[in-house]
Motif scaffolding. Sequence first.
Motif, PDB file in Angstrom:
ATOM      1  N   ARG A  54       0.814  -1.224   0.000  1.00  0.00           N
ATOM      2  CA  ARG A  54       0.000   0.000   0.000  1.00  0.00           C
ATOM      3  C   ARG A  54       0.841   1.264   0.000  1.00  0.00           C
ATOM      4  N   HIS A  55       2.145   1.105   0.136  1.00  0.00           N
ATOM      5  CA  HIS A  55       3.073   2.248   0.192  1.00  0.00           C
ATOM      6  C   HIS A  55       2.697   3.215   1.312  1.00  0.00           C
ATOM      7  N   GLU A  56       2.358   2.658   2.481  1.00  0.00           N
ATOM      8  CA  GLU A  56       2.019   3.447   3.651  1.00  0.00           C
ATOM      9  C   GLU A  56       3.117   3.300   4.694  1.00  0.00           C
ATOM     10  N   ASN A  57       3.512   4.417   5.299  1.00  0.00           N
ATOM     11  CA  ASN A  57       4.491   4.363   6.380  1.00  0.00           C
ATOM     12  C   ASN A  57       3.930   3.539   7.532  1.00  0.00           C
ATOM     13  N   GLN A  58       4.818   2.883   8.267  1.00  0.00           N
ATOM     14  CA  GLN A  58       4.406   2.006   9.351  1.00  0.00           C
ATOM     15  C   GLN A  58       5.200   2.303  10.615  1.00  0.00           C
ATOM     16  N   CYS A  59       4.591   1.996  11.738  1.00  0.00           N
ATOM     17  CA  CYS A  59       5.232   2.149  13.036  1.00  0.00           C
ATOM     18  C   CYS A  59       4.721   1.028  13.934  1.00  0.00           C
ATOM     19  N   ILE A  60       5.609   0.414  14.676  1.00  0.00           N
ATOM     20  CA  ILE A  60       5.208  -0.589  15.652  1.00  0.00           C
ATOM     21  C   ILE A  60       5.586  -0.042  17.020  1.00  0.00           C
ATOM     22  N   LEU A  61       4.601   0.063  17.896  1.00  0.00           N
ATOM     23  CA  LEU A  61       4.825   0.528  19.257  1.00  0.00           C
ATOM     24  C   LEU A  61       4.841  -0.685  20.173  1.00  0.00           C
ATOM     25  N   ILE A  62       5.929  -0.826  20.901  1.00  0.00           N
ATOM     26  CA  ILE A  62       6.061  -1.933  21.851  1.00  0.00           C
ATOM     27  C   ILE A  62       6.112  -1.319  23.243  1.00  0.00           C
ATOM     28  N   SER A  63       5.170  -1.704  24.061  1.00  0.00           N
ATOM     29  CA  SER A  63       5.046  -1.111  25.378  1.00  0.00           C
ATOM     30  C   SER A  63       4.936  -2.199  26.439  1.00  0.00           C
ATOM     31  N   GLY A  64       5.317  -1.872  27.647  1.00  0.00           N
ATOM     32  CA  GLY A  64       5.187  -2.818  28.744  1.00  0.00           C
ATOM     33  C   GLY A  64       6.072  -2.429  29.906  1.00  0.00           C
ATOM     34  N   GLU A  65       5.840  -3.084  31.001  1.00  0.00           N
ATOM     35  CA  GLU A  65       6.623  -2.831  32.208  1.00  0.00           C
ATOM     36  C   GLU A  65       7.996  -3.485  32.102  1.00  0.00           C
ATOM     37  N   SER A  66       8.854  -3.171  33.033  1.00  0.00           N
ATOM     38  CA  SER A  66      10.180  -3.760  33.079  1.00  0.00           C
ATOM     39  C   SER A  66      10.070  -5.275  33.149  1.00  0.00           C
ATOM     40  N   GLY A  67      10.798  -5.954  32.272  1.00  0.00           N
ATOM     41  CA  GLY A  67      10.777  -7.412  32.256  1.00  0.00           C
ATOM     42  C   GLY A  67       9.643  -8.013  31.457  1.00  0.00           C
ATOM     43  N   ALA A  68       8.850  -7.164  30.791  1.00  0.00           N
ATOM     44  CA  ALA A  68       7.688  -7.658  30.036  1.00  0.00           C
ATOM     45  C   ALA A  68       8.079  -8.295  28.705  1.00  0.00           C
ATOM     46  N   GLY A  69       9.295  -8.050  28.241  1.00  0.00           N
ATOM     47  CA  GLY A  69       9.742  -8.661  26.990  1.00  0.00           C
ATOM     48  C   GLY A  69       9.813  -7.702  25.820  1.00  0.00           C
ATOM     49  N   LYS A  70       9.906  -6.390  26.084  1.00  0.00           N
ATOM     50  CA  LYS A  70       9.957  -5.402  24.999  1.00  0.00           C
ATOM     51  C   LYS A  70      11.175  -5.594  24.103  1.00  0.00           C
ATOM     52  N   THR A  71      12.326  -5.806  24.697  1.00  0.00           N
ATOM     53  CA  THR A  71      13.545  -5.994  23.907  1.00  0.00           C
ATOM     54  C   THR A  71      13.452  -7.261  23.078  1.00  0.00           C
ATOM     55  N   GLU A  72      12.982  -8.341  23.662  1.00  0.00           N
ATOM     56  CA  GLU A  72      12.836  -9.598  22.915  1.00  0.00           C
ATOM     57  C   GLU A  72      11.807  -9.446  21.793  1.00  0.00           C
ATOM     58  N   SER A  73      10.719  -8.737  22.060  1.00  0.00           N
ATOM     59  CA  SER A  73       9.703  -8.496  21.024  1.00  0.00           C
ATOM     60  C   SER A  73      10.300  -7.712  19.864  1.00  0.00           C
ATOM     61  N   THR A  74      11.105  -6.718  20.173  1.00  0.00           N
ATOM     62  CA  THR A  74      11.762  -5.927  19.128  1.00  0.00           C
ATOM     63  C   THR A  74      12.682  -6.812  18.294  1.00  0.00           C
ATOM     64  N   LYS A  75      13.451  -7.659  18.941  1.00  0.00           N
ATOM     65  CA  LYS A  75      14.343  -8.575  18.224  1.00  0.00           C
ATOM     66  C   LYS A  75      13.551  -9.509  17.305  1.00  0.00           C
ATOM     67  N   LEU A  76      12.411  -9.993  17.775  1.00  0.00           N
ATOM     68  CA  LEU A  76      11.593 -10.900  16.968  1.00  0.00           C
ATOM     69  C   LEU A  76      11.002 -10.192  15.755  1.00  0.00           C
ATOM     70  N   ILE A  77      10.542  -8.971  15.945  1.00  0.00           N
ATOM     71  CA  ILE A  77      10.005  -8.204  14.813  1.00  0.00           C
ATOM     72  C   ILE A  77      11.101  -7.952  13.792  1.00  0.00           C
ATOM     73  N   LEU A  78      12.284  -7.577  14.253  1.00  0.00           N
ATOM     74  CA  LEU A  78      13.396  -7.342  13.337  1.00  0.00           C
ATOM     75  C   LEU A  78      13.810  -8.628  12.631  1.00  0.00           C
ATOM     76  N   LYS A  79      13.755  -9.755  13.325  1.00  0.00           N
ATOM     77  CA  LYS A  79      14.050 -11.051  12.706  1.00  0.00           C
ATOM     78  C   LYS A  79      13.070 -11.324  11.570  1.00  0.00           C
ATOM     79  N   PHE A  80      11.787 -11.091  11.827  1.00  0.00           N
ATOM     80  CA  PHE A  80      10.762 -11.329  10.808  1.00  0.00           C
ATOM     81  C   PHE A  80      10.960 -10.388   9.617  1.00  0.00           C
ATOM     82  N   LEU A  81      11.123  -9.098   9.891  1.00  0.00           N
ATOM     83  CA  LEU A  81      11.284  -8.121   8.806  1.00  0.00           C
ATOM     84  C   LEU A  81      12.548  -8.382   8.000  1.00  0.00           C
TER      85      LEU A  81
END
Length: 107
Positions: A54-81
């Motif tokens: 669609r040629h639309e800009n995208q943003c993924i917001l990852i939110s959560g408390e300390s230890g919720a897995g934000k860093t791991e979620s970011t790594k997984l998204i980057l792995k997929f992309l």
Amino acid sequence: TYIGSIVASVNPYKSIPGLYDGAAVERYSRHHMGEMAPHIFAVANECYRCLWKRHENQCILISGESGAGKTESTKLILKFLSAMSQHSLELSSREKTSCVEQAILES
């Protein structure tokens, strides 16, 4: 679970075999969000599809408390992309036309 285009997930604090492997990337890359069980790869795939199809800009917001897995979620998204962009690169090299070149030609 999904909440619209949002996935709410919980850090399992342990490794779950097959949850984030190459086969999971392949499965989620072939389906639209909502067609399969909720997964972070489904959100990443939806962003990837919207960006290139669609040629639309995208943003993924990852939110959560300390230890919720934000860093791991970011790594997984980057792995997929990364896997998806590598696949696109291989396809475009076979076609001898990159996505950027194709977009320019279509303009």
